[in-house]
Design a protein around this motif. Structure first.
Motif, PDB file in Angstrom:
ATOM      1  N   ILE A 236     -11.263 -54.118  15.258  1.00 59.77           N
ATOM      2  CA  ILE A 236     -10.520 -52.916  15.632  1.00 59.77           C
ATOM      3  C   ILE A 236      -9.169 -52.972  14.940  1.00 59.77           C
ATOM      4  CG2 ILE A 236      -9.653 -53.941  17.806  1.00 59.77           C
ATOM      5  CD1 ILE A 236      -9.956 -51.058  19.015  1.00 59.77           C
ATOM      6  N   ARG A 237      -8.800 -51.869  14.307  1.00 62.39           N
ATOM      7  CA  ARG A 237      -7.554 -51.830  13.549  1.00 62.39           C
ATOM      8  C   ARG A 237      -6.404 -51.427  14.461  1.00 62.39           C
ATOM      9  NH1 ARG A 237      -9.275 -52.658   8.594  1.00 62.39           N
ATOM     10  NH2 ARG A 237     -11.354 -51.914   8.045  1.00 62.39           N
ATOM     11  N   SER A 238      -5.203 -51.670  13.997  1.00 63.13           N
ATOM     12  CA  SER A 238      -4.019 -51.441  14.833  1.00 63.13           C
ATOM     13  C   SER A 238      -3.830 -49.967  15.179  1.00 63.13           C
ATOM     14  CB  SER A 238      -2.769 -51.978  14.133  1.00 63.13           C
ATOM     15  OG  SER A 238      -2.574 -51.320  12.906  1.00 63.13           O
ATOM     16  N   ASN A 239      -4.419 -49.070  14.389  1.00 61.00           N
ATOM     17  CA  ASN A 239      -4.264 -47.642  14.691  1.00 61.00           C
ATOM     18  C   ASN A 239      -5.442 -47.092  15.489  1.00 61.00           C
ATOM     19  OD1 ASN A 239      -6.184 -47.730  12.707  1.00 61.00           O
ATOM     20  ND2 ASN A 239      -5.274 -46.141  11.411  1.00 61.00           N
ATOM     21  N   GLU A 240      -6.331 -47.957  15.926  1.00 62.17           N
ATOM     22  CA  GLU A 240      -7.465 -47.557  16.758  1.00 62.17           C
ATOM     23  C   GLU A 240      -7.230 -48.012  18.189  1.00 62.17           C
ATOM     24  OE1 GLU A 240     -10.402 -49.611  14.278  1.00 62.17           O
ATOM     25  OE2 GLU A 240     -11.230 -47.644  13.751  1.00 62.17           O
ATOM     26  N   ARG A 241      -7.772 -47.267  19.134  1.00 62.41           N
ATOM     27  CA  ARG A 241      -7.587 -47.595  20.551  1.00 62.41           C
ATOM     28  C   ARG A 241      -8.864 -48.095  21.204  1.00 62.41           C
ATOM     29  NH1 ARG A 241      -3.812 -48.547  18.972  1.00 62.41           N
ATOM     30  NH2 ARG A 241      -1.838 -47.400  18.942  1.00 62.41           N
ATOM     31  N   GLU A 242      -9.993 -47.651  20.674  1.00 68.46           N
ATOM     32  CA  GLU A 242     -11.265 -48.038  21.288  1.00 68.46           C
ATOM     33  C   GLU A 242     -12.349 -48.032  20.223  1.00 68.46           C
ATOM     34  OE1 GLU A 242     -11.952 -46.351  25.159  1.00 68.46           O
ATOM     35  OE2 GLU A 242     -14.072 -46.055  24.697  1.00 68.46           O
ATOM     36  N   LYS A 243     -13.297 -48.963  20.381  1.00 68.91           N
ATOM     37  CA  LYS A 243     -14.407 -49.019  19.451  1.00 68.91           C
ATOM     38  C   LYS A 243     -15.649 -49.498  20.185  1.00 68.91           C
ATOM     39  CE  LYS A 243     -14.659 -49.856  14.536  1.00 68.91           C
ATOM     40  NZ  LYS A 243     -14.001 -50.487  13.384  1.00 68.91           N
ATOM     41  N   HIS A 244     -16.808 -48.958  19.791  1.00 71.77           N
ATOM     42  CA  HIS A 244     -18.055 -49.310  20.443  1.00 71.77           C
ATOM     43  C   HIS A 244     -19.016 -49.879  19.412  1.00 71.77           C
ATOM     44  CE1 HIS A 244     -17.291 -46.967  24.223  1.00 71.77           C
ATOM     45  NE2 HIS A 244     -16.397 -46.428  23.408  1.00 71.77           N
ATOM     46  N   SER A 245     -19.853 -50.811  19.866  1.00 75.96           N
ATOM     47  CA  SER A 245     -20.944 -51.309  19.046  1.00 75.96           C
ATOM     48  C   SER A 245     -22.038 -51.758  19.997  1.00 75.96           C
ATOM     49  CB  SER A 245     -20.485 -52.471  18.164  1.00 75.96           C
ATOM     50  OG  SER A 245     -21.583 -52.997  17.434  1.00 75.96           O
ATOM     51  N   GLY A 246     -23.076 -50.934  20.130  1.00 75.94           N
ATOM     52  CA  GLY A 246     -24.155 -51.263  21.060  1.00 75.94           C
ATOM     53  C   GLY A 246     -23.626 -51.397  22.479  1.00 75.94           C
TER      54      GLY A 246
END
Lengths: 112, 115
Positions: B49-59
């Motif tokens: 997850i990059r510093s400009n992202e707040r949330e990320k999903h993978s499966g």
């Protein structure tokens, strides 16, 4: 992604001897690294293996103790020299083309 | 100095429950990554997850990042026995060059899924 083969998977060695760990990647990679993981601890970077030149060592690690070779873009070795019980640890080879790391399965070293 | 610190150090839950692990760090980052290590094996990259992202999903994985609090969380939903492993966060500190050689690992959370 990259598949990394590391051997030996484990070894038991006598104090004062040396062990060379081999790491083979199934594709050319930009960067290869060697880490040490002591029991229950985090990973500590030993050095960056540079192709065709001397490795770049992190603070606390020296070439005489941990000589590293990287003759090409897919292969590297780490030697643990003049071993003592304090060198008992898991040694991990890893590779990267950019941001993510891919790891070998590790070498569990016990020094008696 | 240690950049990432995971919390809790150990977590035991029943299969099917959700598992949440947290990571706190000290300095500004380019990205934060989560890795899994099965017993005696090498680490496997899970998510970045990059510093400009707040949330990320993978499966079944959900990662959040709060740069104001310098913290991240990893949520594993509907856990399975095969999720038993140690989970590490790794931070790429800003100014480190952006390559994987700048990654600093935390001590990990040991997750046990009870069948």
């Amino acid at each position: 992604s990259a598949v990394i083969s590391q051997k030996p998977s484990r070894d038991i060695c006598q104090r004062g001897t040396s062990l060379t760990i081999q790491c083979q990647v199934d594709s050319q990679v930009t960067m290869m690294f060697w880490y040490r993981q002591q029991p229950g601890q985090s990973l500590t970077l030993i050095a960056t293996a540079n192709q065709g030149s001397e490795a770049t060592y992190e603070s606390g690690f020296v070439i005489d103790k941990f000589p590293i070779s990287r003759p090409n873009l897919t292969f590297s070795t780490l030697t643990v020299s003049n071993m003592s019980p304090e060198d008992s640890s898991i040694y991990l080879c890893s590779a990267s083309n950019l941001e993510k790391l891919f790891f070998g399965s590790g070498t569990q070293l016990s020094v008696l | 100095s240690q950049q990432g610190e995971e919390d809790p150090q150990a977590l035991s839950i029943q299969e099917g429950e959700n598992a949440t692990m947290n990571c706190s760090y000290k300095t500004s980052i380019n990205n934060l990554q989560w890795y899994r290590q099965n017993s005696g094996r090498g680490l496997v990259h899970l998510i970045l997850i990059r510093s400009n992202e707040r949330e990320k999903h993978s499966g079944r994985l959900r990662v959040t990042l709060d740069t104001s609090k310098k913290s991240s969380s990893l949520l594993i939903t509907a856990s399975r026995a095969a999720d038993t492993a140690s989970y590490f966060c790794a931070t790429d500190a800003m100014g480190s060059g952006g390559g994987a050689d700048g990654l600093t690992f935390g001590k990990g959370t040991h997750l046990i899924i009870q069948p």
